[in-house]
Write an enzyme that holds these catalytic residues in place. Structure first.
Site, PDB file in Angstrom:
ATOM      1  CG  PHE A 197      65.691  54.467  40.136  1.00  0.00           C
ATOM      2  CD1 PHE A 197      65.980  55.078  40.782  1.00  0.00           C
ATOM      3  CD2 PHE A 197      66.423  53.181  40.182  1.00  0.00           C
ATOM      4  CE1 PHE A 197      66.068  55.074  42.583  1.00  0.00           C
ATOM      5  CE2 PHE A 197      66.499  53.017  41.745  1.00  0.00           C
ATOM      6  CZ  PHE A 197      66.680  54.101  42.512  1.00  0.00           C
ATOM      7  N   PRO A 198      66.359  57.616  37.160  1.00  0.00           N
ATOM      8  CG  PRO A 198      65.308  58.710  35.567  1.00  0.00           C
ATOM      9  CD  PRO A 198      65.580  57.617  36.714  1.00  0.00           C
ATOM     10  CB  CYS A 199      68.960  60.966  41.032  1.00  0.00           C
ATOM     11  SG  CYS A 199      70.345  61.373  40.032  1.00  0.00           S
ATOM     12  CD  GLN A 200      63.677  58.270  41.956  1.00  0.00           C
ATOM     13  OE1 GLN A 200      62.942  57.278  42.692  1.00  0.00           O
ATOM     14  NE2 GLN A 200      62.695  57.753  41.203  1.00  0.00           N
TER      15      GLN A 200
END
Ligand SMILES: C[S@@+](CC[C@H](N)C(=O)[O-])C[C@H]1O[C@@H](n2cnc3c(N)ncnc32)[C@H](O)[C@@H]1O
Length: 329
Positions: free
Chosen positions: A85-88
């Site tokens: 999952f994209p770094c958030q």
């Protein structure tokens, strides 16, 4: 092809680093990574150009879709869910008890992975992220992320794996979170240990000879001289000019914008400075040479720099399958 026992759904698939490692059946630097008992049955990413790279390399299709609109009824039943999952940017809002919030829209994407887990209930999942996630929000976000995965009904372990420990010529540390529905599988599972069979693989193993590299990858004398006016040669080289007899620093997604002023890795060969070609980045990331690249340079750098090193994922997936098989005995 024999029917594969473990069906995988891949979220945020990118160009398929995780997927190639999850399926295996490729060769890299003279090592064979055997075909695993797995099959990707669904893949998705919202970047069409990156999906195109995926689609020229896998028999299944990478669907262009935004996960926020993905209905789980449209995804096949599967055994393992994977997703980097994209770094958030989470916000851990001051509240008692503390819980995860999100500062921007992208923060929601992790919750989307949890939603799919809740609705599809696969036997296992693998999530991947940058090491910085451990210290995000002064170290408060990560335990809450783990709790969130546990709340979806999984027994969860996490670990940092460094690509350099698996015969890849790159220092790349990433956090892997692995969860199992079944406690026996969870107990059996071990993260792959660093391989001790060989010393670190040097960058020179994957670098293409200058005579085969297009002139556009070299920095101009003007750029170098300009920089030398403001910086000492040694400080200019520090951190960014890679030593050929050592593994490379982490390659990121922004190599299209690499300059001698940035801290991204560059090469100095035969007295000239140049950036890595996309094929070299693919090799530094452990993609085999028959992995097809397509689209613009920017797309290739982005897709390859964001990818999970296939060799690392292969070792991890092998251990997940082993745990699920021995946990059945
Ligand atoms: C870290 S990369 C994943 C790389 C992939 N795991 C691999 O090994 O090649 C994250 C991906 O998430 C995709 N992405 C970001 N937001 C998304 C969204 N809302 N829906 C679907 N994909 C998204 C990006 O295009 C990017 O390719």
């Amino acid at each position: 092809m024999r029917k594969k026992n473990y069906k995988i759904v891949s979220l945020f698939s990118g160009c398929g680093g995780m997927d190639l490692g999850s399926e295996g059946g490729f060769e890299y630097l003279g090592e064979k990574y055997k075909r695993l008992n797995t099959e990707i049955v669904y893949a998705m990413d919202f970047d069409e150009a990156i999906c195109n790279i995926y689609n020229s390399n896998f028999p299944n299709t990478c669907h262009v879709a935004d996960i926020r609109h993905l209905k789980s009824k449209n995804i096949q039943k599967h055994n393992i869910l994977t997703g980097g999952f994209p770094c958030q940017s989470f916000s851990v809002v001051a509240q008692n008890p503390k819980r995860l919030g999100y500062k921007d829209d992208r923060g929601k994407l992790f919750f989307e992975m949890c939603r799919i887990l809740k609705e599809k209930k696969p036997s296992a999942f693998v999530a991947e992220n940058v090491k910085g996630i451990l210290s995000a929000n002064k170290g408060e976000a990560f335990p809450l992320i783990i709790k969130e995965f546990e709340k979806t009904g999984y027994h969860v372990k996490h670990n940092i794996l460094n690509a350099v420990d698996f015969g890849v010529p790159q220092k790349r540390e990433r956090v892997f979170i692995v969860g199992f529905k079944n406690k026996k599988h969870y107990n059996k599972f071990k993260f792959p240990s660093p391989l001790r069979r060989n010393k670190n693989v040097p960058l020179s193993k994957v670098v293409i000879p200058d005579c085969e590299v297009d002139e556009k990858y070299f920095f101009s004398d003007k750029a170098i001289n300009g920089l030398l006016k403001t910086k000492h040669l040694e400080s200019m080289n520090k951190g960014r000019v890679q030593k050929l007899d050592e593994p490379c620093n982490t390659v990121g997604a922004h190599l299209a914008k690499v300059s001698l002023n940035s801290t991204d890795p560059v090469l100095r060969t035969n007295g000239r400075y140049r950036m890595f070609t996309p094929r070299e980045v693919a090799r530094i990331q452990s993609f085999p040479d028959n992995f097809k690249l397509s689209g613009s340079r920017t797309t290739n750098y982005k897709a390859l720099g964001n990818a999970v090193a296939p060799v690392v994922m292969w070792h991890l997936m092998k251990n997940i399958i082993d745990a699920m098989e021995s946990g059945q005995l």
